[in-house]
Design a protein around this motif. Sequence first.
Motif, PDB file in Angstrom:
ATOM      1  N   ALA A  18       9.551  -5.124  -1.397  1.00  0.00           N
ATOM      2  CA  ALA A  18       9.538  -5.671  -0.054  1.00  0.00           C
ATOM      3  C   ALA A  18       8.695  -4.783   0.851  1.00  0.00           C
ATOM      4  O   ALA A  18       8.276  -3.700   0.457  1.00  0.00           O
ATOM      5  N   THR A  19       8.439  -5.260   2.059  1.00  0.00           N
ATOM      6  CA  THR A  19       7.593  -4.531   2.990  1.00  0.00           C
ATOM      7  C   THR A  19       8.410  -3.584   3.850  1.00  0.00           C
ATOM      8  O   THR A  19       9.346  -4.002   4.526  1.00  0.00           O
ATOM      9  N   LEU A  20       8.049  -2.307   3.816  1.00  0.00           N
ATOM     10  CA  LEU A  20       8.659  -1.322   4.703  1.00  0.00           C
ATOM     11  C   LEU A  20       7.984  -1.406   6.069  1.00  0.00           C
ATOM     12  O   LEU A  20       6.781  -1.651   6.168  1.00  0.00           O
ATOM     13  N   GLU A 229      12.801   1.469  -2.157  1.00  0.00           N
ATOM     14  CA  GLU A 229      11.493   1.191  -1.557  1.00  0.00           C
ATOM     15  C   GLU A 229      10.909   2.443  -0.893  1.00  0.00           C
ATOM     16  O   GLU A 229       9.709   2.709  -0.995  1.00  0.00           O
ATOM     17  N   ILE A 230      11.762   3.195  -0.216  1.00  0.00           N
ATOM     18  CA  ILE A 230      11.305   4.416   0.452  1.00  0.00           C
ATOM     19  C   ILE A 230      10.857   5.450  -0.572  1.00  0.00           C
ATOM     20  O   ILE A 230       9.813   6.106  -0.397  1.00  0.00           O
ATOM     21  N   VAL A 231      11.611   5.600  -1.650  1.00  0.00           N
ATOM     22  CA  VAL A 231      11.235   6.533  -2.717  1.00  0.00           C
ATOM     23  C   VAL A 231       9.884   6.141  -3.302  1.00  0.00           C
ATOM     24  O   VAL A 231       9.013   6.993  -3.540  1.00  0.00           O
ATOM     25  N   ALA A 232       9.689   4.860  -3.532  1.00  0.00           N
ATOM     26  CA  ALA A 232       8.417   4.393  -4.079  1.00  0.00           C
ATOM     27  C   ALA A 232       7.262   4.673  -3.126  1.00  0.00           C
ATOM     28  O   ALA A 232       6.160   5.047  -3.545  1.00  0.00           O
ATOM     29  N   PHE A 233       7.506   4.509  -1.817  1.00  0.00           N
ATOM     30  CA  PHE A 233       6.451   4.796  -0.850  1.00  0.00           C
ATOM     31  C   PHE A 233       6.119   6.280  -0.815  1.00  0.00           C
ATOM     32  O   PHE A 233       4.945   6.662  -0.682  1.00  0.00           O
ATOM     33  N   LEU A 234       7.125   7.140  -0.957  1.00  0.00           N
ATOM     34  CA  LEU A 234       6.859   8.582  -0.989  1.00  0.00           C
ATOM     35  C   LEU A 234       5.976   8.946  -2.172  1.00  0.00           C
ATOM     36  O   LEU A 234       5.140   9.858  -2.074  1.00  0.00           O
ATOM     37  N   ARG A 235       6.133   8.275  -3.281  1.00  0.00           N
ATOM     38  CA  ARG A 235       5.257   8.541  -4.431  1.00  0.00           C
ATOM     39  C   ARG A 235       3.809   8.195  -4.088  1.00  0.00           C
ATOM     40  O   ARG A 235       2.878   8.931  -4.434  1.00  0.00           O
ATOM     41  N   LEU A 236       3.626   7.077  -3.398  1.00  0.00           N
ATOM     42  CA  LEU A 236       2.281   6.691  -2.964  1.00  0.00           C
ATOM     43  C   LEU A 236       1.723   7.699  -1.965  1.00  0.00           C
ATOM     44  O   LEU A 236       0.557   8.097  -2.038  1.00  0.00           O
ATOM     45  N   LEU A 237       2.565   8.120  -1.037  1.00  0.00           N
ATOM     46  CA  LEU A 237       2.128   9.065  -0.010  1.00  0.00           C
ATOM     47  C   LEU A 237       1.794  10.415  -0.620  1.00  0.00           C
ATOM     48  O   LEU A 237       0.832  11.081  -0.201  1.00  0.00           O
TER      49      LEU A 237
END
Length: 330
Positions: A18-20, A229-237
């Motif tokens: 989903a979109t953060l 979702e937040i954990v996945a975004f941190l990997r991208l960041l």
Amino acid sequence: MHTSLLLAVAATVSSVSATLKIASALSVIEYTPELWAIRQASGGSSSGSSSSIATITNGGVANIVSDTSVDLASNAETQALRQFANHKSLRIIYTVAEVAYRLVARSASATTAAGLKGKRIGTIPGTSAAYFVERILQDVGGLGPSDYTVVNGNICMATPCGAGTLPYMLAHGTIDAAGMWEPTMQLTIDALTTAGVPYTVFQNGSVYSEIFNLHSTSEKLADPSKRKEIVAFLRLLDKAETQFGASDGPSDAIVSLVASSVSGLAGNTSLVKAVWPVHTWTGDLHADKVLDVLVQEDAWVARVDRRKAMSRDTLSTLIDATVLAEARKG
């Protein structure tokens, strides 16, 4: 981007369902690794500040504590302290950047920090820049707040810097020095150079560097679906930060993205390159270091906001290192 990194990003993207919604100040360079992470996760072809991964809107930690639709927010530590005083659910989960601010003085006014006694110092009261001015004049110059006059001035993002901006005020001699984040200080230096005015730069990252953090809330992090979702975004960041902090400097694509995405920069890649060395792309969370800064700085924020300073134990709950640890597992 290297093939291995593309594959790693693709694998991470698949776990985001989903979109953060991210609230970040779109007028500062510090937020741009978040945008780069989103663009690269979408194959580098997305435009604007949104994709199927995340949407970035203009704002910061004030938004995440008042709007439940916001999942992440980035800001300097000053604003986090201001919001945490009344919203104990706020959490720091990642440090995006550290910036060693600069204080620039007309050399005719002072060539040492101590020499700024009795002078007019331009900044924005109540901000991380004002805290920096007080710290560097105290720690380097031995001056207290009553030893100089703080003058309110505006930032400038592109030339010509108009009346009321710090570069204009210093170049025209209505103030003796100015302390601020970038690119205002680089434009201040440029304005003084153009006017033929000798200047002195004061900078000491060990005295003060802005810590620009990514935040969430305890409620968001306690939701298993949202946390994933937040954990996945941190990997991208994390991957984006590696590219921003490359030892050989940023790629032309990153410079172009920053120049075109920061409000007011108007695509000025030369200015982005000029201020790049002032920024450190941390890409980590050094909890003990951040806590030390928060404890010392909250004494100042509390004084400005006319409240009682928070204890070290209380401030320690503002930092949550478990999210990044989870993102880096395996």
